[in-house]
Write an enzyme that holds these catalytic residues in place. Structure first.
Site, PDB file in Angstrom:
ATOM      1  N   LYS A 115       0.830  -1.217   0.000  1.00  0.00           N
ATOM      2  CA  LYS A 115       0.000   0.000   0.000  1.00  0.00           C
ATOM      3  C   LYS A 115       0.863   1.265   0.000  1.00  0.00           C
ATOM      4  O   LYS A 115       0.457   2.285  -0.547  1.00  0.00           O
ATOM      5  CB  LYS A 115      -0.979  -0.011   1.178  1.00  0.00           C
ATOM      6  CG  LYS A 115      -2.003  -1.130   1.055  1.00  0.00           C
ATOM      7  CD  LYS A 115      -3.432  -0.698   1.277  1.00  0.00           C
ATOM      8  CE  LYS A 115      -4.345  -1.778   0.707  1.00  0.00           C
ATOM      9  NZ  LYS A 115      -5.708  -1.739   1.085  1.00  0.00           N
ATOM     10  N   LYS A 197      -3.488 -10.030  -7.305  1.00  0.00           N
ATOM     11  CA  LYS A 197      -4.806 -10.436  -6.818  1.00  0.00           C
ATOM     12  C   LYS A 197      -5.892  -9.448  -7.268  1.00  0.00           C
ATOM     13  O   LYS A 197      -5.604  -8.267  -7.492  1.00  0.00           O
ATOM     14  CB  LYS A 197      -4.782 -10.617  -5.302  1.00  0.00           C
ATOM     15  CG  LYS A 197      -5.213  -9.447  -4.471  1.00  0.00           C
ATOM     16  CD  LYS A 197      -5.319  -9.851  -3.021  1.00  0.00           C
ATOM     17  CE  LYS A 197      -5.668  -8.663  -2.160  1.00  0.00           C
ATOM     18  NZ  LYS A 197      -7.028  -8.228  -2.136  1.00  0.00           N
ATOM     19  N   LYS A 200     -10.490  -4.790  -4.840  1.00  0.00           N
ATOM     20  CA  LYS A 200     -11.690  -3.983  -5.008  1.00  0.00           C
ATOM     21  C   LYS A 200     -11.416  -2.486  -5.154  1.00  0.00           C
ATOM     22  O   LYS A 200     -12.284  -1.735  -5.564  1.00  0.00           O
ATOM     23  CB  LYS A 200     -12.704  -4.257  -3.899  1.00  0.00           C
ATOM     24  CG  LYS A 200     -12.311  -3.810  -2.506  1.00  0.00           C
ATOM     25  CD  LYS A 200     -13.467  -4.083  -1.581  1.00  0.00           C
ATOM     26  CE  LYS A 200     -13.028  -4.373  -0.173  1.00  0.00           C
ATOM     27  NZ  LYS A 200     -12.107  -3.383   0.438  1.00  0.00           N
TER      28      LYS A 200
HETATM   29  P1  ATP Z   1      -8.635  -3.125  -1.008  1.00  0.00           P
HETATM   30  O1  ATP Z   1      -8.161  -3.211  -2.393  1.00  0.00           O
HETATM   31  O2  ATP Z   1      -9.663  -2.075  -0.809  1.00  0.00           O
HETATM   32  O3  ATP Z   1      -7.570  -3.144   0.041  1.00  0.00           O
HETATM   33  P2  ATP Z   1      -9.390  -5.965  -1.019  1.00  0.00           P
HETATM   34  O4  ATP Z   1     -10.087  -6.329  -2.286  1.00  0.00           O
HETATM   35  O5  ATP Z   1      -8.028  -6.503  -0.789  1.00  0.00           O
HETATM   36  O6  ATP Z   1      -9.490  -4.408  -0.758  1.00  0.00           O
HETATM   37  P3  ATP Z   1     -10.178  -6.393   1.677  1.00  0.00           P
HETATM   38  O7  ATP Z   1     -11.145  -5.470   2.355  1.00  0.00           O
HETATM   39  O8  ATP Z   1      -8.731  -6.208   1.976  1.00  0.00           O
HETATM   40  O9  ATP Z   1     -10.360  -6.416   0.124  1.00  0.00           O
HETATM   41  O10 ATP Z   1     -10.578  -7.884   1.967  1.00  0.00           O
HETATM   42  C1  ATP Z   1     -11.824  -8.345   2.413  1.00  0.00           C
HETATM   43  C2  ATP Z   1     -11.820  -9.856   2.449  1.00  0.00           C
HETATM   44  O11 ATP Z   1     -11.829 -10.363   1.113  1.00  0.00           O
HETATM   45  C3  ATP Z   1     -10.572 -10.451   3.107  1.00  0.00           C
HETATM   46  O12 ATP Z   1     -10.927 -11.619   3.812  1.00  0.00           O
HETATM   47  C4  ATP Z   1      -9.694 -10.784   1.951  1.00  0.00           C
HETATM   48  O13 ATP Z   1      -8.777 -11.799   2.246  1.00  0.00           O
HETATM   49  C5  ATP Z   1     -10.728 -11.232   0.909  1.00  0.00           C
HETATM   50  N1  ATP Z   1     -10.223 -11.003  -0.441  1.00  0.00           N
HETATM   51  C6  ATP Z   1      -9.880  -9.815  -0.982  1.00  0.00           C
HETATM   52  N2  ATP Z   1      -9.463  -9.954  -2.253  1.00  0.00           N
HETATM   53  C7  ATP Z   1      -9.522 -11.295  -2.520  1.00  0.00           C
HETATM   54  C8  ATP Z   1      -9.196 -12.078  -3.657  1.00  0.00           C
HETATM   55  N3  ATP Z   1      -8.733 -11.528  -4.758  1.00  0.00           N
HETATM   56  N4  ATP Z   1      -9.369 -13.418  -3.595  1.00  0.00           N
HETATM   57  C9  ATP Z   1      -9.861 -13.991  -2.458  1.00  0.00           C
HETATM   58  N5  ATP Z   1     -10.179 -13.301  -1.350  1.00  0.00           N
HETATM   59  C10 ATP Z   1     -10.014 -11.976  -1.348  1.00  0.00           C
END
Ligand code: ATP
Ligand code: LTN
Length: 333
Positions: A115, A197, A200
């Site tokens: 980040k 990965k 979002k």
């Molecule tokens: P950001 O990009 O806003 O940091 P993120 O997509 O990584 O967000 P988080 O809020 O960090 O999402 O994660 C929420 C939940 O979703 C966590 O349990 C995380 O492990 C899971 N998660 C996030 N992205 C993935 C992915 N690509 N595949 C599987 N699980 C995921």
């Protein structure tokens, strides 16, 4: 709502748009685990502000995330659903945990490094101590199990280390939580860059399918998803693009990756992608309809949040009180 069932807790930060990665890695499993566990699900808005957010947008996104949790099947009669900033104990415990954590431990966190690279002009202290707030979320509720995606492994490990250290010094105050990863789909990859990965908050929305994407958008995103050279619909370490699409197909349709491969022997990428897009659209349709209904009744959502915060506060205060006693604070008369 406290029962004799083991306690399960998880959270998602209200940044960006909830994706099928979040659904597969988190939400889908939460819904399935509601029967067996005493569940707490949080929208972690305090974690979200470690990255700059537009206040009005953050507020509406937080409500929208709660509605999406509900639309996915989180049942407020069975589970406690709440917003992190509604329960003061989270930041209070995070401060104390910070006094039991070494900078060397925080320096190792890969999410902080990632980040910081993404937001080089805003490497703030909140981002650095983010794992302490997550540890507080978990430890306040004497959590047994934390369902997370692969990317959160390190944060769970540091939570356990801090809890063990505190317990060794002060006696058994915290339960030591176990992580729980989905068997398939613990790391859904980006559609255009399958080495990373699915995220979002990705600035390019073509990298993910959002839970609220329109059917035509979903079809387009899957159509343009990167597949690798070759023609076979087969999982392979050297073919991250097609392997990722097979994993998505498998988890959302409930069949094994092997069955997906067998169903597509002799068929091309185009046919597979067309079917995959249709399947995602159909899978998300009921969720999207339910979401629209819920968003027309915001009072109902606020009512759930009020009850959730009351229940969470009651439970969190029990642990916080023990912690205050152990560290030597005078409890108010
Ligand atoms: P950001 O990009 O806003 O940091 P993120 O997509 O990584 O967000 P988080 O809020 O960090 O999402 O994660 C929420 C939940 O979703 C966590 O349990 C995380 O492990 C899971 N998660 C996030 N992205 C993935 C992915 N690509 N595949 C599987 N699980 C995921
Ligand atoms: N850091 C997590 C979100 C999160 C979380 C939690 C997950 C905050 N608090 C407690 C599980 C339990 C992430 O996914 N980025």
């Amino acid at each position: 709502m406290k029962t004799n069932k083991p306690v399960l807790l998880s959270g998602i930060s209200p940044s960006g748009n909830l994706t099928i990665g979040n659904y597969i890695g988190a939400l889908k499993n939460w819904v399935e685990m509601q029967e067996k566990y005493d569940c707490l699900f949080i929208v972690v808005d305090m974690h979200a502000i470690t990255v700059r957010q537009e206040p009005g947008l953050l507020r509406s996104r937080c409500l929208s995330f709660i509605a999406q949790y509900l639309a996915c099947g989180i049942d407020p009669e069975k589970s406690t659903l709440f917003v992190q900033s509604h329960v003061n104990a989270h930041t209070e415990l995070a401060w104390i945990l910070g006094c039991y954590t070494y900078m060397g431990e925080l320096n190792r966190m890969t999410q902080f490094k990632d980040k910081s690279k993404k937001h080089p002009t805003n490497i703030n202290a909140g981002l650095y101590v983010y794992p302490l707030l997550m540890a507080a979320d978990i430890l306040l509720y004497q959590t047994d199990i934390v369902p997370i995606g692969d990317d959160q492994k390190q944060h769970l490990e540091i939570t356990r280390d801090i809890a063990v250290r505190f317990n060794n010094l002060h006696g058994k105050v915290f339960k030591i939580p176990e992580p729980c990863f989905p068997k398939i789909g613990a790391r859904i990859m980006s559609l255009l860059e399958p080495a990373h990965k699915m995220d979002k908050s990705d600035t390019n929305s073509n990298n993910y399918v959002a839970l609220l994407d329109e059917p035509s958008i979903i079809t387009n995103k899957i159509k343009t998803a990167v597949t690798d050279s070759g023609t076979q619909i087969k999982t392979s370490e050297t073919k991250p693009g097609i392997s990722n699409l097979i994993a998505i197909y498998s988890v959302l349709s409930g069949i094994t990756p092997k069955e997906v491969e067998n169903n597509y022997i002799g068929k091309n990428y185009m046919t597979f992608k067309k079917d995959l897009a249709e399947m995602i659209v159909e899978k998300l349709r009921p969720l999207q309809n339910e979401y629209k209904k819920l968003m027309k009744n915001k009072d109902y959502i606020y009512e759930i949040l009020k009850k959730g915060a009351q229940e969470a506060t009651r439970r969190a205060e029990e642990t916080l009180k023990k912690v205050y006693e152990k560290v030597g604070f005078i409890l108010p008369a």
